[in-house]
Every structure is written in structure tokens, then in C-alpha cells.
Design a protein around this motif. Sequence first.
Motif, PDB file in Angstrom:
ATOM      1  N   LEU A 143     120.308 -29.263 -21.106  1.00 41.74           N
ATOM      2  CA  LEU A 143     119.287 -30.169 -21.636  1.00 41.74           C
ATOM      3  C   LEU A 143     119.921 -31.365 -22.328  1.00 41.74           C
ATOM      4  O   LEU A 143     119.465 -32.509 -22.174  1.00 41.74           O
ATOM      5  N   ALA A 144     120.973 -31.098 -23.088  1.00 43.40           N
ATOM      6  CA  ALA A 144     121.641 -32.189 -23.810  1.00 43.40           C
ATOM      7  C   ALA A 144     122.193 -33.231 -22.848  1.00 43.40           C
ATOM      8  O   ALA A 144     122.271 -34.431 -23.181  1.00 43.40           O
ATOM      9  N   ALA A 145     122.556 -32.807 -21.640  1.00 40.40           N
ATOM     10  CA  ALA A 145     123.127 -33.730 -20.658  1.00 40.40           C
ATOM     11  C   ALA A 145     122.126 -34.796 -20.227  1.00 40.40           C
ATOM     12  O   ALA A 145     122.522 -35.862 -19.744  1.00 40.40           O
ATOM     13  N   ILE A 146     120.824 -34.527 -20.399  1.00 42.84           N
ATOM     14  CA  ILE A 146     119.811 -35.543 -20.058  1.00 42.84           C
ATOM     15  C   ILE A 146     119.018 -35.959 -21.298  1.00 42.84           C
ATOM     16  O   ILE A 146     117.897 -36.455 -21.199  1.00 42.84           O
ATOM     17  N   GLY A 147     119.611 -35.708 -22.466  1.00 45.71           N
ATOM     18  CA  GLY A 147     119.015 -36.213 -23.697  1.00 45.71           C
ATOM     19  C   GLY A 147     117.873 -35.396 -24.257  1.00 45.71           C
ATOM     20  O   GLY A 147     117.059 -35.923 -25.029  1.00 45.71           O
ATOM     21  N   GLU A 244     123.713 -28.055  -7.857  1.00 45.83           N
ATOM     22  CA  GLU A 244     122.284 -28.183  -7.562  1.00 45.83           C
ATOM     23  C   GLU A 244     121.466 -28.250  -8.849  1.00 45.83           C
ATOM     24  O   GLU A 244     120.465 -28.972  -8.928  1.00 45.83           O
ATOM     25  N   ALA A 245     121.882 -27.489  -9.860  1.00 43.11           N
ATOM     26  CA  ALA A 245     121.165 -27.517 -11.137  1.00 43.11           C
ATOM     27  C   ALA A 245     121.249 -28.902 -11.773  1.00 43.11           C
ATOM     28  O   ALA A 245     120.275 -29.387 -12.372  1.00 43.11           O
ATOM     29  N   TRP A 246     122.388 -29.566 -11.635  1.00 45.91           N
ATOM     30  CA  TRP A 246     122.531 -30.923 -12.172  1.00 45.91           C
ATOM     31  C   TRP A 246     121.598 -31.885 -11.437  1.00 45.91           C
ATOM     32  O   TRP A 246     120.958 -32.748 -12.060  1.00 45.91           O
ATOM     33  N   ALA A 247     121.474 -31.705 -10.141  1.00 48.19           N
ATOM     34  CA  ALA A 247     120.546 -32.544  -9.375  1.00 48.19           C
ATOM     35  C   ALA A 247     119.118 -32.321  -9.844  1.00 48.19           C
ATOM     36  O   ALA A 247     118.321 -33.271  -9.940  1.00 48.19           O
ATOM     37  N   ASP A 248     118.777 -31.092 -10.157  1.00 51.16           N
ATOM     38  CA  ASP A 248     117.421 -30.790 -10.642  1.00 51.16           C
ATOM     39  C   ASP A 248     117.184 -31.427 -12.008  1.00 51.16           C
ATOM     40  O   ASP A 248     116.084 -31.921 -12.299  1.00 51.16           O
ATOM     41  N   LEU A 249     118.186 -31.417 -12.866  1.00 50.31           N
ATOM     42  CA  LEU A 249     118.056 -32.043 -14.175  1.00 50.31           C
ATOM     43  C   LEU A 249     117.833 -33.549 -14.045  1.00 50.31           C
ATOM     44  O   LEU A 249     117.016 -34.131 -14.764  1.00 50.31           O
ATOM     45  N   LEU A 250     118.540 -34.161 -13.134  1.00 52.12           N
ATOM     46  CA  LEU A 250     118.342 -35.596 -12.903  1.00 52.12           C
ATOM     47  C   LEU A 250     116.943 -35.875 -12.367  1.00 52.12           C
ATOM     48  O   LEU A 250     116.320 -36.900 -12.706  1.00 52.12           O
ATOM     49  N   GLN A 253     114.683 -35.741 -15.333  1.00 46.01           N
ATOM     50  CA  GLN A 253     114.842 -36.950 -16.137  1.00 46.01           C
ATOM     51  C   GLN A 253     114.087 -38.121 -15.511  1.00 46.01           C
ATOM     52  O   GLN A 253     113.394 -38.883 -16.208  1.00 46.01           O
ATOM     53  N   ALA A 254     114.193 -38.267 -14.190  1.00 43.31           N
ATOM     54  CA  ALA A 254     113.504 -39.357 -13.497  1.00 43.31           C
ATOM     55  C   ALA A 254     111.997 -39.213 -13.620  1.00 43.31           C
ATOM     56  O   ALA A 254     111.269 -40.212 -13.803  1.00 43.31           O
ATOM     57  N   ARG A 255     111.505 -37.987 -13.528  1.00 43.46           N
ATOM     58  CA  ARG A 255     110.046 -37.751 -13.607  1.00 43.46           C
ATOM     59  C   ARG A 255     109.528 -38.098 -15.014  1.00 43.46           C
ATOM     60  O   ARG A 255     108.469 -38.706 -15.148  1.00 43.46           O
ATOM     61  N   LEU A 256     110.280 -37.747 -16.015  1.00 44.20           N
ATOM     62  CA  LEU A 256     109.861 -38.064 -17.395  1.00 44.20           C
ATOM     63  C   LEU A 256     109.842 -39.569 -17.624  1.00 44.20           C
ATOM     64  O   LEU A 256     108.929 -40.090 -18.265  1.00 44.20           O
ATOM     65  N   ARG A 257     110.819 -40.269 -17.091  1.00 40.55           N
ATOM     66  CA  ARG A 257     110.837 -41.730 -17.221  1.00 40.55           C
ATOM     67  C   ARG A 257     109.677 -42.362 -16.467  1.00 40.55           C
ATOM     68  O   ARG A 257     109.032 -43.304 -16.960  1.00 40.55           O
ATOM     69  N   GLU A 258     109.385 -41.821 -15.312  1.00 41.62           N
ATOM     70  CA  GLU A 258     108.267 -42.330 -14.498  1.00 41.62           C
ATOM     71  C   GLU A 258     106.949 -42.130 -15.209  1.00 41.62           C
ATOM     72  O   GLU A 258     106.099 -43.043 -15.225  1.00 41.62           O
ATOM     73  N   GLN A 259     106.751 -40.971 -15.816  1.00 41.62           N
ATOM     74  CA  GLN A 259     105.503 -40.716 -16.532  1.00 41.62           C
ATOM     75  C   GLN A 259     105.365 -41.593 -17.764  1.00 41.62           C
ATOM     76  O   GLN A 259     104.269 -42.013 -18.120  1.00 41.62           O
ATOM     77  N   ARG A 260     106.493 -41.870 -18.400  1.00 42.00           N
ATOM     78  CA  ARG A 260     106.438 -42.722 -19.612  1.00 42.00           C
ATOM     79  C   ARG A 260     106.051 -44.141 -19.244  1.00 42.00           C
ATOM     80  O   ARG A 260     105.347 -44.836 -19.988  1.00 42.00           O
ATOM     81  N   ASN A 261     106.525 -44.598 -18.093  1.00 40.18           N
ATOM     82  CA  ASN A 261     106.197 -45.963 -17.662  1.00 40.18           C
ATOM     83  C   ASN A 261     104.792 -46.028 -17.084  1.00 40.18           C
ATOM     84  O   ASN A 261     104.154 -47.059 -17.106  1.00 40.18           O
TER      85      ASN A 261
END
Length: 261
Positions: A143-147, A244-250, A253-261
Motif C-alpha cells: 500500500l505504501a508503494a502507491i501512497g 503481477e501484484a505490482w501491476a494490480d496496485l498500479l 492507483q490509476a482508478r483512484l486518480r480517475e475517480q478523483r478527477n
Amino acid sequence: MDSVKDMDTARALLAWQIELGATEAIADAPIDRYAAPARAPWLAQPAVQTAPAAAAMHVAAEAVDPVDDARKAAKAASDLDQLQAALGAFPHCELKKGARNLVFCDGVPGARVMIIGEAPGRDEDREGRPFVGRAGQLLDRMLAAIGLTRDSSVYITNVVPWRPPQNRDPKPEEIAMMRPFLQRHVDLAAPDVLICMGNVSCDAVLGRRGILRLRGNWAEAWGRPVLPMTHPAYLLRTPSAKREAWADLLELQARLREQRN
């Protein structure tokens, strides 16, 4: 005269037996232990139920539906504290008898991300919080890896709040009993995104298993987007899956940024 001698002999034998400690009679006649039946004749036979009584017991057994009781108890909870109390009072899940603690949640209620694990392990059962063992430490680093942190931006729970014996997977009937509580938990926590970690979590939320096929692919349940991910315990056993887990974390992260925008 012979009858008197027989009586005296009987009294003497009885006194001798009492002296040896045989002070209670257990049958009306001596038992041949070598020819004794499988069930001793002096033991009471089980009472034969009449047809109406047996039918009444059958109806009573059918009248108790653990899933329906769970649904009613969960629906009656208007906040997370009441839901936790309802879980603690739920009488139908045998797992609670062997567990040390009810493991309800950790993190921040109302956080955008809600992680749903499978069931508590030894460390979680001891501390009463989900994901605190080696798998939990790895989860914190992921989790810390994506803030994200459980102290500020993540809310965590499990499908089953009590540790199963020998850390076995929860049984289908146990998952079914806990599903209404889990759905109500999601409703009350109101996250933007659900993360289902492992097969048990995917089974409870999505009704599907096969985490290696499901991981990384967005789904929807209970009105919210769901991202299945491999459990951190699996990553500890299979380090090669961390890519693969790192790809899922990214992806998260992208989905959270998309929802915020």
C-alpha cells in the motif's frame, strides 16, 4: 436347616464383597462378560419418539435459518459499532467458540479503499485486528508503494471474523452466514473501491473463485467497483507473483486518480 446354612453363607459372601468395596448393585443377576451383548441390558434404551414429536423437532430445526438470521441482524445495524455487536452476538457460527477474539476491522472507516481479506490467522486472532502478521506487513509495504496507509486512507476487514481451526479455509456454509454481515459492512463503510484479496474474498463478494484468473480484472458488486488481487500470504509463498501484484496496485492507483478527477 440347610436353608439357614445357605442364608448364613449368603450373608458371609455379601460381607466379604462389601469389604472388598463392592457396595452397589448394578444388575439383578450376574453378567457373563464373555457373552454380554453389545449394549448392556441394564442400560436404558433410547426413548422412541412418536411421529408428532419427531415431526415437531424436524420443523423446529428447519425453522432456524442461519443466513436469514444473519440478514436480519445485519440489516438492523445502523452503524459499524452496532454491526460489530451484532456479529459478536450471532449464535450460529461455531468458529467463534474456538477463537480468541472477534476480528472486525482496522484502518479508517469511510476511506476510499476497503480491503476484504479471507479469515484471521494466529496473529490476527491474538491481536483482534486483520492483517497484522507477515502477510499484513507485506500488505502495508504494498500500500505504501502507491501512497496508501491503513492509518489514513485504507479500511480493512475479513470475510470471516473468527479464526478457523488450523487456519483452514472457511467452509461454504460459514461464508454464506457471514455474507450478509460483510455486505452491510461495505454499505456502512461506504468505500469508493473494494479490493478482494484471495479466493475466499472473491467467493463471498463476487460468487466466483480462481484468483489467478480473476486478479487484475475489474468487476462490480454491491454497487461498487471490485478489484481482485492475490493474497499477500500467497505472495510470500510465491515471490515470482509479486510482479503481477505490482501491476494490480498500479491499476488501483490509476482508478483512484480517475475517480478523483
